[in-house]
Design an enzyme around this catalytic site. Sequence first.
Site, PDB file in Angstrom:
ATOM      1  N   SER A 204       0.828  -1.201   0.000  1.00 12.19           N
ATOM      2  CA  SER A 204       0.000   0.000   0.000  1.00 12.19           C
ATOM      3  C   SER A 204       0.869   1.260   0.000  1.00 12.19           C
ATOM      4  O   SER A 204       1.702   1.430  -0.880  1.00 12.19           O
ATOM      5  CB  SER A 204      -0.955  -0.054   1.205  1.00 12.19           C
ATOM      6  OG  SER A 204      -1.948   0.926   1.124  1.00 12.19           O
ATOM      7  N   ASP A 424      -8.700  -3.524  -6.870  1.00 13.71           N
ATOM      8  CA  ASP A 424      -8.221  -2.959  -5.608  1.00 13.71           C
ATOM      9  C   ASP A 424      -8.721  -1.522  -5.512  1.00 13.71           C
ATOM     10  O   ASP A 424      -8.463  -0.705  -6.393  1.00 13.71           O
ATOM     11  CB  ASP A 424      -6.686  -3.013  -5.615  1.00 13.71           C
ATOM     12  CG  ASP A 424      -6.041  -2.425  -4.376  1.00 13.71           C
ATOM     13  OD1 ASP A 424      -6.757  -1.882  -3.523  1.00 13.71           O
ATOM     14  OD2 ASP A 424      -4.812  -2.521  -4.267  1.00 13.71           O
ATOM     15  N   HIS A 453      -7.008  -5.855  -1.109  1.00  8.34           N
ATOM     16  CA  HIS A 453      -5.895  -4.909  -1.099  1.00  8.34           C
ATOM     17  C   HIS A 453      -4.722  -5.496  -0.317  1.00  8.34           C
ATOM     18  O   HIS A 453      -4.911  -6.061   0.763  1.00  8.34           O
ATOM     19  CB  HIS A 453      -6.368  -3.610  -0.441  1.00  8.34           C
ATOM     20  CG  HIS A 453      -5.324  -2.562  -0.267  1.00  8.34           C
ATOM     21  ND1 HIS A 453      -4.658  -1.995  -1.322  1.00  8.34           N
ATOM     22  CD2 HIS A 453      -4.835  -1.966   0.847  1.00  8.34           C
ATOM     23  CE1 HIS A 453      -3.808  -1.085  -0.867  1.00  8.34           C
ATOM     24  NE2 HIS A 453      -3.894  -1.051   0.455  1.00  8.34           N
TER      25      HIS A 453
END
Length: 523
Positions: A204, A424, A453
């Site tokens: 991320s 995502d 994710h």
Amino acid sequence: MVGLLAAGVVVAAGITPIAMAAPSPVSKTSIGWGTCDDPDLADAGAQCGLLSVPLDYAKPNGTKIKLAVSRIKHTVPDAQAQGVMLVNPGGPGASGLGLATLGQYVPNGAGDFYDWIGFDPRGVGSSQPSISCDPNYFDFARPNYIPVQASDLQAWLARSNGYADACQANGPILSHMTTIDSAKDMDSIRAALGAKQINYYGFSYGTYLGQVYSTLFPSHVRRMVLDSNVDPRGVWYQANLAQDLAFNQNIKIWFGWLAKYDNVYHLGKTEKAVETLFYKIEARLTFHPADDKIGGDEWVDIFLYAGYYQSTWTDLGDAFTRYVHDNDVANLEDEFLGADGLGDDNGFAVYNAVQCTDVQWPQQWSTWAHDNWATFAKAPFETWANAWYNAPCLYWPAAAHATKPMKIDGSKIKSALLIDETLDAATPYEGSLQVRKLFPHSSLIALPGGTSHANSLYGDACLDDQIAAYLADGTLPARRSGNRADTTCAPLPVPVPESAAAPAAVPAQGTARAAVRSAVRPR
């Protein structure tokens, strides 16, 4: 999870050891390793310590702060070791100490060849100082996210301004919380460990940290795995607007899944029927909070993770139906608290401290209002919740230090493995395609149709085995021409409610994967 192979099997596959360098002459401090306070890290045999780094790298001999660092060393003979692997779970604002245990989730023993290095970025968790602004900011029954009434708009602007004002008590560190600062901290960790190069695994926001680090220190990068890539063109204002559209798509997918199992949840037989019910309840709770705690805001926050991880679908489906059919408010309260809820504020404070100073945000509320109302018309689920999550950037005390986004350059990076599910929402897939362009020696593994994710090393054998191969000997999927993925894997199957069929086996996640799941924020 595929069973681990004996280390000798991986060696035979062609692992190339990497030598550790002598301590860097520019590193004047080291990490005093000792026992970890965290019981999970201690049980895993990790070492923990603090590293002093400059508050301001322009003044290397000035004020120092301390980074909390953890380490689980390689278990193969030293001659076969492949160096250090720094890990970041995202956020920004997430603690990474627990991720020193991530190596055990790499199949085929490929994680055993690295020293896995977790760390709390500056301002986070056990690093010193650990910043905080207002621990009660996410208390129950806040003003309505959707500012239809002028009173709600003024209340949120005042709250955002008040939060930013409260953050000033953290002092000078607020002016030194950028991603560039954290990238320089990573290089200080590298030097303190005596490594010429690092390997890196970022999730991320951690992918953006990896992009910045590799732009600043390309010769210090050996291998990188970047899971769920931030699009560097959008940091951070446009990125949040893009998320709103993606989360709206994913929540509708979840509504359709609930409708498919209407015999279990009884919330509607079509996606539209479930959606209508969801927003009807949100509107009712907005004006009449349940138990004076669960209002429309809390309702949205509870179900945000349905757009974030498919593994949450059954639990959140239960929460939805238990409220509709049994008026189970206590369960909603538990879900709200479990989905970050009140928290200790450190994560949110760091989130703002990084994003509000990484780049300059629009300084006029009229710009925010125009863009968010336009986005809300297409994506009502998360738009205004996300806007207010970021609104302290309007007033951030260190905003004067904000700059233009760094121009990411991955042309000198010899090897990187990129990963993303094509639906995502937190880091939309277009970001991974863009990072692939910027890193011409990278390869991208896509998981078409997946909505989760930062989901690598979670039991998808097709994906995880390719990660293991890359970490073992640098093997990357062959680079294809064009703006597309280089190879694909099917995502993990969507869950099936227990009362509908026998549930599929769920991979054990353990401390490290739980840390990633709770840390990588969808905003």
